[in-house]
Write a protein that holds these residues in place. Structure first.
Motif, PDB file in Angstrom:
ATOM      1  N   VAL A   1       0.836  -1.201   0.000  1.00 19.08           N
ATOM      2  CA  VAL A   1       0.000   0.000   0.000  1.00 19.08           C
ATOM      3  C   VAL A   1       0.866   1.245   0.000  1.00 19.08           C
ATOM      4  O   VAL A   1       0.569   2.240  -0.674  1.00 19.08           O
ATOM      5  N   GLU A   2       1.962   1.194   0.746  1.00 14.76           N
ATOM      6  CA  GLU A   2       2.860   2.356   0.851  1.00 14.76           C
ATOM      7  C   GLU A   2       3.474   2.720  -0.500  1.00 14.76           C
ATOM      8  O   GLU A   2       3.682   3.894  -0.796  1.00 14.76           O
ATOM      9  N   GLN A   3       3.760   1.720  -1.312  1.00 15.43           N
ATOM     10  CA  GLN A   3       4.352   1.974  -2.628  1.00 15.43           C
ATOM     11  C   GLN A   3       3.307   2.407  -3.650  1.00 15.43           C
ATOM     12  O   GLN A   3       3.532   3.326  -4.440  1.00 15.43           O
ATOM     13  N   ILE A   4       2.163   1.734  -3.629  1.00 17.97           N
ATOM     14  CA  ILE A   4       1.167   1.934  -4.675  1.00 17.97           C
ATOM     15  C   ILE A   4       0.297   3.159  -4.432  1.00 17.97           C
ATOM     16  O   ILE A   4      -0.094   3.861  -5.380  1.00 17.97           O
ATOM     17  N   GLY A   5       0.006   3.463  -3.167  1.00 20.81           N
ATOM     18  CA  GLY A   5      -0.871   4.592  -2.845  1.00 20.81           C
ATOM     19  C   GLY A   5      -0.482   5.892  -3.530  1.00 20.81           C
ATOM     20  O   GLY A   5      -1.312   6.520  -4.214  1.00 20.81           O
ATOM     21  N   PRO A   6       0.768   6.350  -3.393  1.00 16.84           N
ATOM     22  CA  PRO A   6       1.176   7.606  -4.035  1.00 16.84           C
ATOM     23  C   PRO A   6       1.043   7.579  -5.558  1.00 16.84           C
ATOM     24  O   PRO A   6       0.744   8.611  -6.172  1.00 16.84           O
ATOM     25  N   LEU A   7       1.264   6.418  -6.170  1.00 16.56           N
ATOM     26  CA  LEU A   7       1.149   6.316  -7.626  1.00 16.56           C
ATOM     27  C   LEU A   7      -0.296   6.534  -8.064  1.00 16.56           C
ATOM     28  O   LEU A   7      -0.563   7.216  -9.061  1.00 16.56           O
ATOM     29  N   LEU A   8      -1.234   5.968  -7.311  1.00 23.30           N
ATOM     30  CA  LEU A   8      -2.638   6.136  -7.653  1.00 23.30           C
ATOM     31  C   LEU A   8      -3.087   7.581  -7.448  1.00 23.30           C
ATOM     32  O   LEU A   8      -3.880   8.109  -8.241  1.00 23.30           O
ATOM     33  N   GLU A   9      -2.584   8.212  -6.416  1.00 23.57           N
ATOM     34  CA  GLU A   9      -2.900   9.629  -6.169  1.00 23.57           C
ATOM     35  C   GLU A   9      -2.376  10.484  -7.319  1.00 23.57           C
ATOM     36  O   GLU A   9      -3.055  11.407  -7.795  1.00 23.57           O
ATOM     37  N   GLU A  10      -1.158  10.165  -7.768  1.00 28.37           N
ATOM     38  CA  GLU A  10      -0.561  10.907  -8.890  1.00 28.37           C
ATOM     39  C   GLU A  10      -1.364  10.686 -10.169  1.00 28.37           C
ATOM     40  O   GLU A  10      -1.632  11.632 -10.921  1.00 28.37           O
ATOM     41  N   ALA A  11      -1.754   9.426 -10.402  1.00 25.15           N
ATOM     42  CA  ALA A  11      -2.511   9.114 -11.606  1.00 25.15           C
ATOM     43  C   ALA A  11      -3.838   9.856 -11.647  1.00 25.15           C
ATOM     44  O   ALA A  11      -4.304  10.267 -12.721  1.00 25.15           O
ATOM     45  N   ALA A  12      -4.443  10.051 -10.490  1.00 19.07           N
ATOM     46  CA  ALA A  12      -5.746  10.721 -10.417  1.00 19.07           C
ATOM     47  C   ALA A  12      -5.660  12.190 -10.811  1.00 19.07           C
ATOM     48  O   ALA A  12      -6.681  12.813 -11.116  1.00 19.07           O
ATOM     49  N   GLU A  13      -4.454  12.742 -10.821  1.00 25.59           N
ATOM     50  CA  GLU A  13      -4.280  14.153 -11.171  1.00 25.59           C
ATOM     51  C   GLU A  13      -4.343  14.395 -12.678  1.00 25.59           C
ATOM     52  O   GLU A  13      -4.492  15.524 -13.125  1.00 25.59           O
ATOM     53  N   HIS A  14      -4.185  13.331 -13.477  1.00 23.91           N
ATOM     54  CA  HIS A  14      -4.218  13.468 -14.933  1.00 23.91           C
ATOM     55  C   HIS A  14      -5.624  13.253 -15.464  1.00 23.91           C
ATOM     56  O   HIS A  14      -6.414  12.515 -14.882  1.00 23.91           O
ATOM     57  N   GLU A  15      -5.901  13.871 -16.618  1.00 24.91           N
ATOM     58  CA  GLU A  15      -7.225  13.751 -17.227  1.00 24.91           C
ATOM     59  C   GLU A  15      -7.456  12.349 -17.784  1.00 24.91           C
ATOM     60  O   GLU A  15      -8.460  11.714 -17.500  1.00 24.91           O
ATOM     61  N   ASN A  16      -6.532  11.897 -18.621  1.00 20.55           N
ATOM     62  CA  ASN A  16      -6.671  10.604 -19.283  1.00 20.55           C
ATOM     63  C   ASN A  16      -5.673   9.619 -18.685  1.00 20.55           C
ATOM     64  O   ASN A  16      -4.478   9.657 -19.015  1.00 20.55           O
ATOM     65  N   THR A  17      -6.162   8.737 -17.851  1.00 16.66           N
ATOM     66  CA  THR A  17      -5.255   7.829 -17.159  1.00 16.66           C
ATOM     67  C   THR A  17      -5.830   6.416 -17.127  1.00 16.66           C
ATOM     68  O   THR A  17      -7.037   6.218 -16.937  1.00 16.66           O
ATOM     69  N   LEU A  18      -4.941   5.445 -17.308  1.00 18.94           N
ATOM     70  CA  LEU A  18      -5.315   4.043 -17.169  1.00 18.94           C
ATOM     71  C   LEU A  18      -4.287   3.357 -16.268  1.00 18.94           C
ATOM     72  O   LEU A  18      -3.078   3.543 -16.435  1.00 18.94           O
ATOM     73  N   ILE A  19      -4.795   2.589 -15.329  1.00 16.86           N
ATOM     74  CA  ILE A  19      -3.935   1.803 -14.450  1.00 16.86           C
ATOM     75  C   ILE A  19      -4.020   0.342 -14.894  1.00 16.86           C
ATOM     76  O   ILE A  19      -5.095  -0.249 -14.880  1.00 16.86           O
ATOM     77  N   VAL A  20      -2.899  -0.226 -15.301  1.00 15.44           N
ATOM     78  CA  VAL A  20      -2.828  -1.646 -15.654  1.00 15.44           C
ATOM     79  C   VAL A  20      -1.990  -2.328 -14.575  1.00 15.44           C
ATOM     80  O   VAL A  20      -0.829  -1.965 -14.375  1.00 15.44           O
ATOM     81  N   TYR A  21      -2.570  -3.297 -13.894  1.00 17.21           N
ATOM     82  CA  TYR A  21      -1.791  -3.938 -12.827  1.00 17.21           C
ATOM     83  C   TYR A  21      -1.838  -5.459 -12.929  1.00 17.21           C
ATOM     84  O   TYR A  21      -2.837  -6.041 -13.351  1.00 17.21           O
ATOM     85  N   THR A  22      -0.717  -6.068 -12.563  1.00 17.07           N
ATOM     86  CA  THR A  22      -0.580  -7.531 -12.647  1.00 17.07           C
ATOM     87  C   THR A  22      -0.299  -8.150 -11.286  1.00 17.07           C
ATOM     88  O   THR A  22       0.202  -9.268 -11.200  1.00 17.07           O
TER      89      THR A  22
END
Length: 281
Positions: free
Chosen positions: A56-77
């Motif tokens: 959670v500590e690693q991924i949380g900030p990335l998701l917050e950053e992604a939410a700042e962009h208009e067109n964003t897709l999160i692909v996770y494995t």
């Protein structure tokens, strides 16, 4: 006039950001992302890969950053249930577009097989590494077959010695498929045994023997297949017995493990050798 927004409300004049998050190196997710975006007539995209992210500590900030962009897709494995649940939760909270690459296929396979997956990261890469190790071992067996180069004796995980037609070559190839690097050396009375054999750790040395009659039958068939006279010295019973006696003396000198392959399939001999290797190292 064309709208600046697509059907989901994202702006068409903004670049597409694809975040690839993985608990391993992320090659699978990135490959899927690239293959997918190539289906669209755009060069205005950026794929950002984040390997070995499984907390959670690693991924949380990335998701917050992604939410700042208009067109964003999160692909996770990611395969860990806790991590995947967290991403799904943040997807709703931050209104993110996400693709769970591993989840749905694993869920369906679990339904079919009736038991849960082990959820261990990096298994695909581990399988790939085994594949390349196998190829390397096979190439090694070919390069150092039949005593072609004594340097192979030094490098080998296993060294096989024996007279002609004791299955040294096919056994070397079979063991290569088990990821062992195998060299094999023919024992011929008139040809000196390479010094490297005597210097080799005898725990890695295996001598293959067979009874004279068995060797006579095999060699006679071999000569016939080659269109040669079966009366050749190669298939002479007295000569074969001389070779076998000589090979046993050499095997005792070098202190190797001796295996009688007269009535054994290659798979059976390989299993015996593998058991010895596992117990010794």
């Amino acid at each position: 006039m064309k709208s600046n927004y697509n059907m989901e409300g994202a702006r068409d004049d903004q670049p597409l950001f694809i975040y690839v998050i993985s608990d391993s190196i992320g090659e699978t997710g990135e490959l899927i992302a690239k293959a997918s975006v190539r289906q669209f007539d755009t060069k205005d995209f950026l794929i950002k890969r984040y390997p070995y992210h499984n907390s959670v500590e690693q991924i949380g900030p990335l998701l917050e950053e992604a939410a700042e962009h208009e067109n964003t897709l999160i692909v996770y494995t990611n395969v860990d249930e806790k991590t995947r649940a967290y991403i799904k939760c943040k997807e709703k909270e931050l209104h993110l577009n996400t693709v769970d690459v591993m989840g749905p296929p694993m869920d369906r396979i679990e339904d079919i097989l009736g038991y849960a997956p082990i959820r261990e990261p990096g298994l695909i890469r581990r399988l790939d590494e085994n594949y390349f190790k196998k190829v390397e071992a096979i190439e090694f067996a070919v390069q150092y077959d039949d005593g072609k180069d004594p340097r192979g004796i030094v490098k080998a995980d296993i060294c096989l010695v024996g007279v002609s037609r004791t299955s040294k070559t096919p056994l070397s190839m079979y063991l290569a498929n088990k990821l062992y690097k195998v060299a094999n050396v023919p024992l011929v009375p008139e040809v000196p045994v390479p010094k490297e054999v005597y210097e080799k750790d005898n725990r890695r040395l295996f001598g293959l023997v067979a009874n004279s009659q068995k060797l006579y039958t095999i060699r006679e068939e071999r000569l016939r297949a080659l269109g040669l006279n079966s009366s050749a010295k190669y298939a002479n019973v007295d000569r074969i017995e001389e070779e076998v006696d000589y090979s046993v003396r050499v095997m005792k000198e070098i202190g190797c493990t001796i295996i009688d392959v007269s009535n054994k399939a290659i798979e059976e001999t390989a299993e015996i050798i593998n058991d010895y290797m596992v117990s010794r190292f």
